[in-house]
Design a protein around this motif. Structure first.
Motif, PDB file in Angstrom:
ATOM      1  N   ILE A   1       0.825  -1.200   0.000  1.00 35.22           N
ATOM      2  CA  ILE A   1       0.000   0.000   0.000  1.00 35.22           C
ATOM      3  C   ILE A   1       0.869   1.263   0.000  1.00 35.22           C
ATOM      4  O   ILE A   1       0.470   2.311  -0.506  1.00 35.22           O
TER       5      ILE A   1
ATOM      6  N   GLY B   1       0.825   4.446  -2.666  1.00 32.91           N
ATOM      7  CA  GLY B   1       0.824   5.829  -2.216  1.00 32.91           C
ATOM      8  C   GLY B   1       1.917   6.646  -2.880  1.00 32.91           C
ATOM      9  O   GLY B   1       1.684   7.779  -3.334  1.00 32.91           O
TER      10      GLY B   1
ATOM     11  N   VAL C   1      -3.750   6.258   3.865  1.00 32.32           N
ATOM     12  CA  VAL C   1      -2.696   5.334   3.456  1.00 32.32           C
ATOM     13  C   VAL C   1      -1.464   5.529   4.330  1.00 32.32           C
ATOM     14  O   VAL C   1      -0.865   4.565   4.821  1.00 32.32           O
TER      15      VAL C   1
ATOM     16  N   LYS D   1      -2.018   3.973   7.754  1.00 33.32           N
ATOM     17  CA  LYS D   1      -1.923   2.518   7.773  1.00 33.32           C
ATOM     18  C   LYS D   1      -0.468   2.053   7.675  1.00 33.32           C
ATOM     19  O   LYS D   1      -0.041   1.125   8.367  1.00 33.32           O
TER      20      LYS D   1
ATOM     21  N   VAL E   1      -9.068   4.205   0.992  1.00 37.53           N
ATOM     22  CA  VAL E   1      -8.914   2.956   1.731  1.00 37.53           C
ATOM     23  C   VAL E   1     -10.312   2.448   2.042  1.00 37.53           C
ATOM     24  O   VAL E   1     -11.057   3.078   2.794  1.00 37.53           O
TER      25      VAL E   1
END
Length: 277
Positions: free
Chosen positions: A155, A159, A188, A191, A263
């Protein structure tokens, strides 16, 4: 929603390490000085001036050459972090760190150095403001994403790709502040920071190594450091070299969505790749 001033736990733990590392002497890389030094043996003065003013790609420097320069920087930083770091030997250098273990901050400092060097070679704008000791939120968020890529967090890769598309589309000379701090990219970042806060220490200090190393004046095992820093740097290099910022004259298509990143669930989206040699 409360405006994010700091990534919440466990991400705040990672942010604490990152902020401490960013304050260490020698960690922040001056973009213009680095590009001039890295390019002077390979490029004309006119190319260097344009690379600094715009980007190496805009100056017409081939990607193959940029990769060679990036490899040189990776080798240099790997050698420094594997051996005795100059950062650890500066008197008072860790006074500002507080509760962050010095060896961890030192290691992170080298990760931030190579992240900046690779970003600048592959067309990114200045990451740090010229003045001020504190990280601004956008820079902190971007560094979190870069380190996430180094750790193989998928992820984080998406990004970084999205930020690169925004910069390329707008020919921007700074990071997209709003998207990184309060907008679509912030979930993002949050996370990724949370993942790193939980897993970074475990990955770097396997087998209880951290407890065996004194807090001050510590040097990580050369083998462990080489086995983590080198493949992680190569992973970030590979990703940055694949992005639109390495392509001169790139513009996003008019109908290309460069801001809508959502997300959609809270399930872990990260997958850590097996480390290269």
């Amino acid at each position: 929603m409360t405006e994010p001033q700091q990534i919440e736990n466990p991400g705040s733990k990672f942010s604490q390490v990152l902020d401490a590392a960013a304050k260490l002497p020698g960690v922040r890389i001056n973009r213009a000085s680095y590009l001039r030094t890295a390019l002077k043996r390979h490029c004309t003065e006119e190319q260097i001036k344009r690379a600094v003013a715009e980007s190496p790609a805009a100056a017409g420097i081939p990607l193959k050459l940029l990769n060679e320069i990036a490899n040189t920087s990776i080798s240099y930083e790997t050698s420094k972090v594997t051996g005795l770091s100059a950062l650890a030997g500066i008197p008072g250098g860790f006074a500002m760190i507080g509760t962050v273990p010095a060896d961890l901050a030192q290691y992170m400092g080298h990760m931030l150095r190579i992240s900046q060097k690779l970003a600048y070679i592959y067309g990114w704008p200045d990451l740090f403001a010229e003045d001020g000791d504190e990280l601004d939120e956008a820079t902190e968020s971007m560094l979190i994403l870069f380190v996430g890529v180094m750790f193989g967090v998928q992820i984080a890769q998406s990004g970084v790709t999205k930020v690169a598309a925004m910069i390329a589309a707008n020919v921007a000379k700074k990071l997209p502040q709003q998207a990184l701090t309060k907008g679509v990219l912030y979930p993002v970042v949050k996370k990724v920071a949370g993942y790193l806060g939980v897993n970074m220490t475990k990955k770097l200090f396997a087998g209880g190594l951290a407890k065996a190393i004194p807090v001050l004046g510590a040097v990580l095992s050369g083998g462990l450091t080489l086995g983590t820093f080198l493949p992680m740097s190569k992973r970030l290099q590979k990703h940055l070299a694949s992005l639109d910022l390495t392509k001169p004259g790139h513009r996003a298509a008019e109908d290309e969505d460069v801001v809508d990143l959502v997300v959609i669930d809270d399930e872990p989206a990260e997958k850590v790749e097996a480390a290269e040699r």
